[in-house]
Design a protein around this motif. Structure first.
Motif, PDB file in Angstrom:
ATOM      1  N   ALA A 125       1.804   9.153  -4.427  1.00 41.23           N
ATOM      2  CA  ALA A 125       0.884   9.441  -3.327  1.00 41.23           C
ATOM      3  C   ALA A 125       1.366  10.578  -2.430  1.00 41.23           C
ATOM      4  O   ALA A 125       0.683  10.931  -1.466  1.00 41.23           O
ATOM      5  N   VAL A 126       2.527  11.156  -2.717  1.00 41.28           N
ATOM      6  CA  VAL A 126       3.027  12.292  -1.926  1.00 41.28           C
ATOM      7  C   VAL A 126       2.050  13.456  -2.055  1.00 41.28           C
ATOM      8  O   VAL A 126       1.588  13.761  -3.161  1.00 41.28           O
ATOM      9  N   PRO A 127       1.708  14.130  -0.958  1.00 44.28           N
ATOM     10  CA  PRO A 127       0.797  15.277  -1.049  1.00 44.28           C
ATOM     11  C   PRO A 127       1.308  16.322  -2.043  1.00 44.28           C
ATOM     12  O   PRO A 127       2.453  16.769  -1.951  1.00 44.28           O
ATOM     13  N   GLY A 128       0.478  16.673  -3.009  1.00 49.09           N
ATOM     14  CA  GLY A 128       0.860  17.663  -4.010  1.00 49.09           C
ATOM     15  C   GLY A 128       1.762  17.143  -5.105  1.00 49.09           C
ATOM     16  O   GLY A 128       2.327  17.932  -5.875  1.00 49.09           O
ATOM     17  N   ALA A 129       1.907  15.819  -5.224  1.00 48.27           N
ATOM     18  CA  ALA A 129       2.795  15.248  -6.245  1.00 48.27           C
ATOM     19  C   ALA A 129       2.337  15.647  -7.642  1.00 48.27           C
ATOM     20  O   ALA A 129       1.139  15.700  -7.933  1.00 48.27           O
ATOM     21  N   GLU A 130       3.309  15.952  -8.513  1.00 46.82           N
ATOM     22  CA  GLU A 130       3.006  16.304  -9.888  1.00 46.82           C
ATOM     23  C   GLU A 130       4.189  15.946 -10.763  1.00 46.82           C
ATOM     24  O   GLU A 130       5.325  15.886 -10.300  1.00 46.82           O
ATOM     25  N   VAL A 131       3.909  15.694 -12.047  1.00 47.77           N
ATOM     26  CA  VAL A 131       4.960  15.433 -13.018  1.00 47.77           C
ATOM     27  C   VAL A 131       4.997  16.613 -13.989  1.00 47.77           C
ATOM     28  O   VAL A 131       3.949  17.099 -14.432  1.00 47.77           O
TER      29      VAL A 131
ATOM     30  N   ASN B 124       0.825  -1.200   0.000  1.00 48.34           N
ATOM     31  CA  ASN B 124       0.000   0.000   0.000  1.00 48.34           C
ATOM     32  C   ASN B 124       0.867   1.263   0.000  1.00 48.34           C
ATOM     33  O   ASN B 124       1.708   1.432   0.884  1.00 48.34           O
ATOM     34  N   PRO B 125       0.699   2.169  -0.971  1.00 51.49           N
ATOM     35  CA  PRO B 125       1.548   3.373  -1.049  1.00 51.49           C
ATOM     36  C   PRO B 125       1.502   4.243   0.211  1.00 51.49           C
ATOM     37  O   PRO B 125       2.534   4.768   0.636  1.00 51.49           O
ATOM     38  N   ALA B 126       0.314   4.396   0.808  1.00 50.22           N
ATOM     39  CA  ALA B 126       0.220   5.213   2.023  1.00 50.22           C
ATOM     40  C   ALA B 126       1.011   4.573   3.160  1.00 50.22           C
ATOM     41  O   ALA B 126       1.671   5.272   3.943  1.00 50.22           O
ATOM     42  N   ALA B 127       0.960   3.245   3.253  1.00 50.95           N
ATOM     43  CA  ALA B 127       1.723   2.545   4.283  1.00 50.95           C
ATOM     44  C   ALA B 127       3.221   2.658   4.032  1.00 50.95           C
ATOM     45  O   ALA B 127       4.022   2.761   4.968  1.00 50.95           O
ATOM     46  N   VAL B 128       3.619   2.650   2.744  1.00 48.33           N
ATOM     47  CA  VAL B 128       5.030   2.842   2.401  1.00 48.33           C
ATOM     48  C   VAL B 128       5.502   4.208   2.882  1.00 48.33           C
ATOM     49  O   VAL B 128       6.555   4.335   3.520  1.00 48.33           O
ATOM     50  N   LEU B 129       4.720   5.257   2.589  1.00 49.81           N
ATOM     51  CA  LEU B 129       5.111   6.599   3.007  1.00 49.81           C
ATOM     52  C   LEU B 129       5.239   6.695   4.524  1.00 49.81           C
ATOM     53  O   LEU B 129       6.148   7.348   5.048  1.00 49.81           O
ATOM     54  N   LYS B 130       4.337   6.049   5.243  1.00 47.61           N
ATOM     55  CA  LYS B 130       4.394   6.073   6.708  1.00 47.61           C
ATOM     56  C   LYS B 130       5.682   5.446   7.211  1.00 47.61           C
ATOM     57  O   LYS B 130       6.357   5.992   8.101  1.00 47.61           O
ATOM     58  N   LYS B 131       6.076   4.305   6.638  1.00 55.16           N
ATOM     59  CA  LYS B 131       7.308   3.634   7.047  1.00 55.16           C
ATOM     60  C   LYS B 131       8.538   4.451   6.655  1.00 55.16           C
ATOM     61  O   LYS B 131       9.506   4.546   7.415  1.00 55.16           O
TER      62      LYS B 131
END
Length: 264
Positions: free
Chosen positions: A170-176, A117-124
């Motif tokens: 999933a980073v807040p405000g992520a953009e390419v 899960n991407p959100a769980a990855v960011l938390k870790k």
């Protein structure tokens, strides 16, 4: 003799040519990074290094240099590639007292244990590389900093790289960036950063648009401002203009070798 090499190549800064018209990058950051993740996770994993081996890295870095500029100072030289060797299993960084300075073996073990899960990855990832005391970085800035460090892990397992790319989306405000950019080595690159209110500097992670391998990162000014140096004598404020590049790093080659000084 080198073992299990994993090499990336690119032109040096001195070989850069004038950029052509930028090529469009279609799709949202989620679409682009899902394509990246689904591509890299199909790559065969590299052999795992063993204790006693070394991680080789060749890198190109550049920054605007010191301030204030002197009219008598000679022009800054083109950046030269720098080589570095680090022990894969370095006991100095595996004794519980290393803080954020972890050995590559510890980093790869951490990557092998990432959840799906991407959100769980960011938390870790945030917990693994926490903000320092008194650091006022936002959550998005924190995520970009920590992910940038982990993306430099070598040799990174394809499954872990895919999870990092999905977490990056999933980073807040992520953009390419909607067009390809040129990295410090003159290579085409996808630029993934994040945008938030009041932001002056954006860290961008650079990715190869064909192989989707990590190429490096850069810090780009997104809003005109002046940098002050309190307590540093009579140093004047340093003006920055939107579009200025503050720092640039280009990963040119990596590999696993048997001895310090060996090249893959």
């Amino acid at each position: 003799m080198a073992s299990a090499p994993s090499v990336m190549t690119g032109r040096s800064g001195a070989e850069r040519t004038s950029p052509a018209a930028p090529r469009a990058v279609p799709g949202s950051v989620q679409e682009v990074l899902e394509q990246a993740a689904s591509t890299v996770e199909r790559v065969d994993p590299p052999p795992t290094p063993h204790a006693g081996q070394w991680i080789y890295e060749k890198k190109l870095s550049a920054s605007p240099g010191g301030w204030p500029k002197s009219a008598a100072a000679p022009p800054e030289a083109e950046p030269e590639p720098q080589e570095h060797w680090a022990r894969y299993a370095d006991p100095r960084f595996e004794n519980g007292k290393e803080g954020d300075d972890r050995s590559m073996r510890e980093r790869l073990r951490f990557l092998d244990e990432l959840p799906d899960n991407p959100a769980a990855v960011l938390k870790k990832v945030r917990a693994y590389y926490p903000s320092g005391k008194g650091d006022h970085e936002s959550e998005g800035e924190h995520d970009m900093r920590a992910l940038s460090v982990l993306l430099e892990s070598q040799p990174i397992p394809p499954q872990a790289l895919a999870k990092l790319y999905r977490a990056l989306a999933a980073v807040p405000g992520a953009e390419v960036t909607d067009h390809l950019v040129r990295d410090l080595a003159g290579r085409d690159a996808l630029a993934v950063g994040h945008d938030e209110k009041g932001q002056k500097v954006r860290r961008e992670i650079l990715i190869d648009p064909h192989t989707y391998q990590y190429l490096g990162d850069r810090w780009i000014i997104v809003k005109d401002y002046k940098e002050s140096f309190p307590g540093v004598g009579d140093t004047p404020d340093r003006p920055w203009k939107a579009g200025d590049l503050m720092f640039q790093n280009a990963l040119l080659a990596t590999g696993v070798v048997d001895h310090e000084g060996d090249r893959p």
